[in-house]
Write a protein that holds these residues in place. Structure first.
Motif, short mmCIF file in Angstrom:
data_model
loop_
_atom_site.label_atom_id
_atom_site.label_comp_id
_atom_site.label_asym_id
_atom_site.label_seq_id
_atom_site.Cartn_x
_atom_site.Cartn_y
_atom_site.Cartn_z
N GLY A 15 0.82 -1.20 0.00
CA GLY A 15 0.00 0.00 0.00
C GLY A 15 0.85 1.25 0.00
O GLY A 15 2.09 1.18 -0.07
N THR A 16 0.20 2.41 0.08
CA THR A 16 0.92 3.68 0.07
C THR A 16 0.50 4.56 1.23
O THR A 16 -0.65 4.52 1.68
CB THR A 16 0.64 4.46 -1.24
N ASP A 17 1.44 5.35 1.72
CA ASP A 17 1.10 6.46 2.62
C ASP A 17 0.57 7.63 1.80
O ASP A 17 -0.32 8.35 2.22
CB ASP A 17 2.32 6.89 3.42
N TYR A 18 1.16 7.84 0.63
CA TYR A 18 0.67 8.83 -0.33
C TYR A 18 1.20 8.46 -1.70
O TYR A 18 2.19 7.74 -1.85
CB TYR A 18 1.11 10.25 0.06
N ASP A 19 0.50 8.93 -2.71
CA ASP A 19 0.91 8.73 -4.11
C ASP A 19 0.24 9.83 -4.92
O ASP A 19 -0.93 9.74 -5.26
CB ASP A 19 0.47 7.34 -4.59
N THR A 20 0.99 10.89 -5.22
CA THR A 20 0.38 12.09 -5.77
C THR A 20 -0.12 11.91 -7.19
O THR A 20 -1.08 12.57 -7.59
CB THR A 20 1.36 13.28 -5.75
N ASP A 21 0.50 11.02 -7.97
CA ASP A 21 0.19 10.97 -9.40
C ASP A 21 0.18 9.55 -9.97
O ASP A 21 0.41 9.38 -11.17
CB ASP A 21 1.20 11.82 -10.18
N GLY A 22 -0.08 8.55 -9.16
CA GLY A 22 -0.18 7.20 -9.67
C GLY A 22 1.16 6.56 -10.01
O GLY A 22 1.29 5.85 -11.01
N PHE A 23 2.18 6.80 -9.18
CA PHE A 23 3.48 6.16 -9.39
C PHE A 23 3.41 4.65 -9.16
O PHE A 23 4.19 3.90 -9.75
CB PHE A 23 4.52 6.74 -8.42
N TRP A 24 2.51 4.21 -8.29
CA TRP A 24 2.44 2.79 -7.92
C TRP A 24 1.10 2.22 -8.39
O TRP A 24 0.05 2.78 -8.12
CB TRP A 24 2.55 2.63 -6.41
N SER A 25 1.18 1.08 -9.09
CA SER A 25 -0.06 0.42 -9.55
C SER A 25 -0.24 -0.93 -8.89
O SER A 25 -1.06 -1.73 -9.33
CB SER A 25 -0.03 0.25 -11.07
N GLY A 26 0.51 -1.20 -7.83
CA GLY A 26 0.43 -2.47 -7.14
C GLY A 26 1.72 -3.26 -7.30
O GLY A 26 2.51 -3.02 -8.20
N SER A 27 1.94 -4.21 -6.39
CA SER A 27 3.06 -5.13 -6.46
C SER A 27 4.39 -4.43 -6.17
O SER A 27 4.53 -3.71 -5.20
CB SER A 27 3.09 -5.86 -7.80
N SER A 28 5.39 -4.58 -7.06
CA SER A 28 6.76 -4.23 -6.71
C SER A 28 7.26 -2.91 -7.27
O SER A 28 8.24 -2.36 -6.76
CB SER A 28 7.70 -5.34 -7.21
N ARG A 29 6.64 -2.36 -8.31
CA ARG A 29 7.25 -1.29 -9.08
C ARG A 29 6.76 0.12 -8.74
O ARG A 29 5.57 0.33 -8.48
CB ARG A 29 7.02 -1.49 -10.58
N ILE A 30 7.69 1.06 -8.78
CA ILE A 30 7.39 2.48 -8.88
C ILE A 30 7.70 2.88 -10.31
O ILE A 30 8.80 2.62 -10.81
CB ILE A 30 8.23 3.30 -7.89
N THR A 31 6.72 3.51 -10.99
CA THR A 31 6.87 3.88 -12.40
C THR A 31 6.68 5.38 -12.57
O THR A 31 5.78 5.97 -11.97
CB THR A 31 5.83 3.13 -13.27
N VAL A 32 7.52 5.99 -13.40
CA VAL A 32 7.39 7.42 -13.69
C VAL A 32 6.14 7.62 -14.54
O VAL A 32 6.05 7.07 -15.65
CB VAL A 32 8.64 7.95 -14.42
N PRO A 33 5.14 8.40 -14.08
CA PRO A 33 3.90 8.59 -14.85
C PRO A 33 4.16 9.33 -16.17
O PRO A 33 5.08 10.13 -16.27
CB PRO A 33 3.01 9.43 -13.92
N SER A 34 3.32 9.05 -17.14
CA SER A 34 3.44 9.70 -18.44
C SER A 34 2.73 11.05 -18.45
O SER A 34 1.73 11.25 -17.76
CB SER A 34 2.85 8.81 -19.53
#
Length: 242
Positions: free
Chosen positions: A131-150
């Motif tokens: 889970g997240t404490d915060y995620d301003t722009d959808g960096f995390w979609s679940g599981s293991s990865r942090i992804t730079v949003p487009s």
């Protein structure tokens, strides 16, 4: 999470989930139309006279009526806590509060057991987050990865991570922040036997849309091991560097 021309009303009272009334203005969209059912959104709720208000991050869900779950309050007229809204019509719309516009990032957490996170002796395993404490722009979609949003123009980021070894074992541990599943000059944290936490951080990195990062962990105890059950020890973060 931020969408144009999204505005509805509600007559829900209290601090709970809002039942949303469909837009009456044809130039406006509903939250579900914009973000989809289950989508996370920035929101503002305010009374018609503007004396009570609440800005935050919520989740919209399709239904009869659609609903908005108030997940994280950013600031409000009630000392930055949930507002106990009175009877009457309230405006509910999608907007980014000015104080959030200067920061983009996410903080991932691990809050539950998931088998053996550290594979057998000295084999790298990918850390899974819950889970997240915060995620301003959808960096995390679940599981293991942090992804730079487009589409946001994010070009430099800094990442940090920490995990905890079970206190009962004596082993050398490693934490690696890995980019795109491939080797780059990744930060690697070796820790001597008896160390309970592993930590690493990157310098500011040049990135492109869609770049992703993961945390790899390994240890030398000779057997597969779970993370420590001290859940506050485990986190993975990203922040935009401007």
């Amino acid at each position: 999470m931020l969408y144009d021309r999204v505005e509805q009303t509600t007559i829900t009272t209290g601090t709970g989930t809002l039942s949303l009334i469909a837009p009456t203005d044809a130039s406006r969209r509903s939250f579900v139309q914009a973000a989809g059912s289950g989508g996370r959104v920035w929101y503002c709720i305010e009374t018609i006279d503007g004396t009570q208000y609440e800005y935050g991050i919520g989740t919209c869900t399709a239904g009869t009526p659609d609903i908005l779950t108030r997940t994280t309050v950013m600031f409000s007229s009630n000392a930055n806590a949930l507002v106990n809204f009175p009877a009457g019509t309230k405006r509910v719309f999608c907007t980014l509060p000015a104080r959030a516009a200067s920061f983009r990032g996410a903080l991932l957490r691990r809050t539950l057991a998931s088998g053996n996170d550290f594979a057998d002796n000295n084999v790298a395993s990918t850390a899974i987050w819950s889970g997240t404490d915060y995620d301003t722009d959808g960096f995390w979609s679940g599981s293991s990865r942090i992804t730079v949003p487009s589409g946001l123009g994010i070009r430099r980021v800094r990442l940090s991570a920490q995990v905890g070894l079970p206190a009962a074992i004596t082993a050398t541990g490693y934490l690696i922040i890995r980019r795109g599943g491939a080797t780059f000059p990744e930060p690697r944290c070796p820790a001597p036997a008896g160390t309970q936490t592993l930590w690493a951080s990157t310098p500011p990195l040049q990135v492109s849309d869609g770049d992703y990062f993961e945390v790899l962990v390994q240890q030398t105890s000779g057997a597969a091991r779970p993370f420590s059950t001290a859940w506050d020890l485990h986190w993975f973060s990203i922040e935009e560097v401007k």
